[in-house]
Design a protein around this motif. Structure first.
Motif, short mmCIF file in Angstrom:
data_model
loop_
_atom_site.label_atom_id
_atom_site.label_comp_id
_atom_site.label_asym_id
_atom_site.label_seq_id
_atom_site.Cartn_x
_atom_site.Cartn_y
_atom_site.Cartn_z
N GLN A 13 0.82 -1.21 0.00
CA GLN A 13 0.00 0.00 0.00
C GLN A 13 0.85 1.26 0.00
O GLN A 13 0.55 2.23 -0.70
N GLU A 14 1.94 1.24 0.75
CA GLU A 14 2.83 2.41 0.77
C GLU A 14 3.50 2.61 -0.58
O GLU A 14 3.73 3.75 -1.01
N SER A 15 3.83 1.52 -1.25
CA SER A 15 4.44 1.62 -2.56
C SER A 15 3.47 2.24 -3.57
O SER A 15 3.84 3.12 -4.35
N ILE A 16 2.21 1.79 -3.53
CA ILE A 16 1.20 2.35 -4.41
C ILE A 16 0.96 3.82 -4.07
O ILE A 16 0.85 4.68 -4.96
N ARG A 17 0.91 4.12 -2.79
CA ARG A 17 0.69 5.51 -2.37
C ARG A 17 1.82 6.42 -2.86
O ARG A 17 1.56 7.50 -3.40
N GLY A 18 3.05 5.99 -2.68
CA GLY A 18 4.18 6.81 -3.11
C GLY A 18 4.17 7.03 -4.62
O GLY A 18 4.47 8.13 -5.10
N GLU A 21 1.31 9.48 -5.52
CA GLU A 21 1.68 10.84 -5.14
C GLU A 21 2.51 11.50 -6.22
O GLU A 21 2.40 12.70 -6.48
N ARG A 22 3.32 10.69 -6.88
CA ARG A 22 4.22 11.21 -7.93
C ARG A 22 3.52 11.37 -9.26
O ARG A 22 3.69 12.40 -9.92
N VAL A 23 2.73 10.38 -9.67
CA VAL A 23 2.18 10.41 -11.03
C VAL A 23 0.74 10.90 -11.12
O VAL A 23 0.26 11.20 -12.21
N SER A 24 0.03 10.98 -9.99
CA SER A 24 -1.37 11.40 -10.03
C SER A 24 -1.67 12.52 -9.04
O SER A 24 -2.60 12.42 -8.23
N PHE A 81 -6.28 9.19 -4.37
CA PHE A 81 -5.68 10.12 -5.32
C PHE A 81 -6.56 10.35 -6.55
O PHE A 81 -6.09 10.88 -7.55
N VAL A 82 -7.83 9.94 -6.48
CA VAL A 82 -8.79 10.04 -7.59
C VAL A 82 -8.08 9.76 -8.92
O VAL A 82 -8.20 10.51 -9.89
N THR A 231 -14.12 4.25 -2.26
CA THR A 231 -14.81 5.26 -1.46
C THR A 231 -14.07 5.51 -0.14
O THR A 231 -13.96 6.65 0.33
N LEU A 232 -13.58 4.45 0.47
CA LEU A 232 -12.81 4.59 1.71
C LEU A 232 -11.60 5.50 1.50
O LEU A 232 -11.34 6.40 2.31
N GLY A 233 -10.88 5.28 0.40
CA GLY A 233 -9.71 6.12 0.13
C GLY A 233 -10.09 7.55 -0.14
O GLY A 233 -9.44 8.49 0.37
N ALA A 234 -11.14 7.76 -0.93
CA ALA A 234 -11.57 9.12 -1.25
C ALA A 234 -12.07 9.83 0.00
O ALA A 234 -11.77 11.01 0.23
#
Length: 365
Positions: A13-18, A21-24, A81-82, A231-234
């Motif tokens: 999850q942290e890898s996807i988040r990072g 954050e960079r591309v979206s 990150f929509v 929805t949880l993330g948003a």
């Protein structure tokens, strides 16, 4: 026994988040939405590099054979990150359908391509998950499809589309098939595509290696869990933005976060949303480990998160006051994403009714 994420899942999850954050960033999301161009190849490319398209593809077909909970963690970050990129249809529902109901030849042909990210697959099952509208529905006869499917996911530019017919059969349709017409539908959420598919005697290949009805049910269950996670993330991001704004916006010489009413609004959002996390995790766990509970828990997860998400979206916007409705803040991207999640693959009212039927509280229609 510890009920929580493993270290590998936290790292995922942290890898996807990072990466997101960079591309979206919001600036990129805004540009994609304004241009109505949802390709965003750099976002999809980054996710392909991380192996996201192959998460649910079995290892023997080039994928990673991961659990639905792992995919839910990715969906949560995409909602946070929509991200304007195909995921639920092509990376979750399509692999489940082909692995569950496809013949050996169909699996060997399509699953490696899905795993590598070489193709995008759309899914058209809304008539089975949300109920058919007047004039909608697909009929299969003699290896060909006729009719209309609404609200197809990830199908706008898909190379392959998985279509459910009125009887519950599943069919593979190539994106360039003769007689297939795609009409882009306009929704409140400009970060994702919805497509109307029109079939005029279109050649199709039935998924013929397993129980299509069971695979269709699992597709819908998985899709509902993904929408709940999105929805949880948003919602989590909207709460964070509301708290940050309340800590810097001043009225009457004080930051508004010091006022008890605003504190209560932020606290209520967090207390309402957080229980959804464990419900989504359990629904994803049940999908792989407790199949007898999978459909019920998927319905509960989507129904509850859909209602809570709407409350969070509204309240977070209210915390921002008049600024919440401006494009400058960008809150409307999360607000509308939550709104679409709420309706896709069954509204809260529909999934609650399905859950009540499964529990024997009401009679089936």
């Amino acid at each position: 026994m510890e009920f929580g994420l493993s270290e590998d899942q936290k790292l995922l999850q942290e890898s996807i988040r990072g990466t997101l954050e960079r591309v979206s960033p919001l600036e990129r999301v805004r540009k994609v939405a304004e241009m109505r161009d949802l390709e965003a190849p750099e976002i999809r490319g980054a996710l392909v590099e991380l192996g996201v398209p192959g998460m649910l593809v079995p290892e023997e077909h080039g994928g990673m054979g991961m659990a639905l909970l792992d995919a839910a963690l990715v969906a949560e970050m995409l909602g946070r990150f929509v991200a304007p990129t195909p995921f639920i249809g092509t990376s979750v529902m399509a692999p489940i359908a082909i692995a569950g109901a496809g013949s050996k030849a169909q699996q060997e042909t399509w699953l490696p391509k899905l795993a590598s990210g070489a193709i995008v697959a759309g899914v058209a099952v809304s008539e089975r998950a949300s109920g058919a509208r007047d004039g909608a529905g697909v009929v299969a006869s003699g290896g060909k499809l006729s009719g209309k499917a609404l609200f197809a996911l990830d199908a706008a530019a898909a190379d392959l589309i998985i279509v459910a017919d009125k009887s519950g059969g599943l069919h593979l349709v190539k994106g360039g098939a003769k007689g297939l017409t795609r009409v882009k539908l306009t929704s409140i959420d400009l970060t994702r595509t919805l497509t109307e598919l029109q079939f005029d005697n279109v050649e199709a290949e039935a998924l013929s290696g397993g129980d299509a009805a069971a695979a269709l049910a699992r597709m819908i269950d998985a899709g509902r869990v993904m929408l709940a996670a999105d929805t949880l993330g948003a919602g989590s991001m909207m709460i964070e933005k509301a708290v940050a704004y309340a800590g810097e916006r001043k009225q009457f010489g004080r930051v508004i976060g010091s006022f008890q009413a605003v504190k209560h609004m932020c606290a209520e959002m967090a207390s309402e949303l957080e229980p959804c996390r464990s419900l989504i995790w359990y629904a994803a766990h049940a999908f792989d480990v407790i199949p007898a509970e999978a459909s019920l828990m998927a319905a509960h997860a989507k129904g509850m998160t859909g209602e809570v998400g709407r409350f969070v979206a509204r309240t977070a916007t209210e915390v921002h006051g008049g600024m919440g409705f401006t494009d400058l803040m960008g809150l409307h991207y999360w607000f509308k994403r939550i709104g679409l999640d709420r309706q896709l693959l069954g509204s809260p009212e529909r999934v609650r009714h399905e859950a009540a039927v499964m529990q024997g509280w009401v009679a089936a229609d």
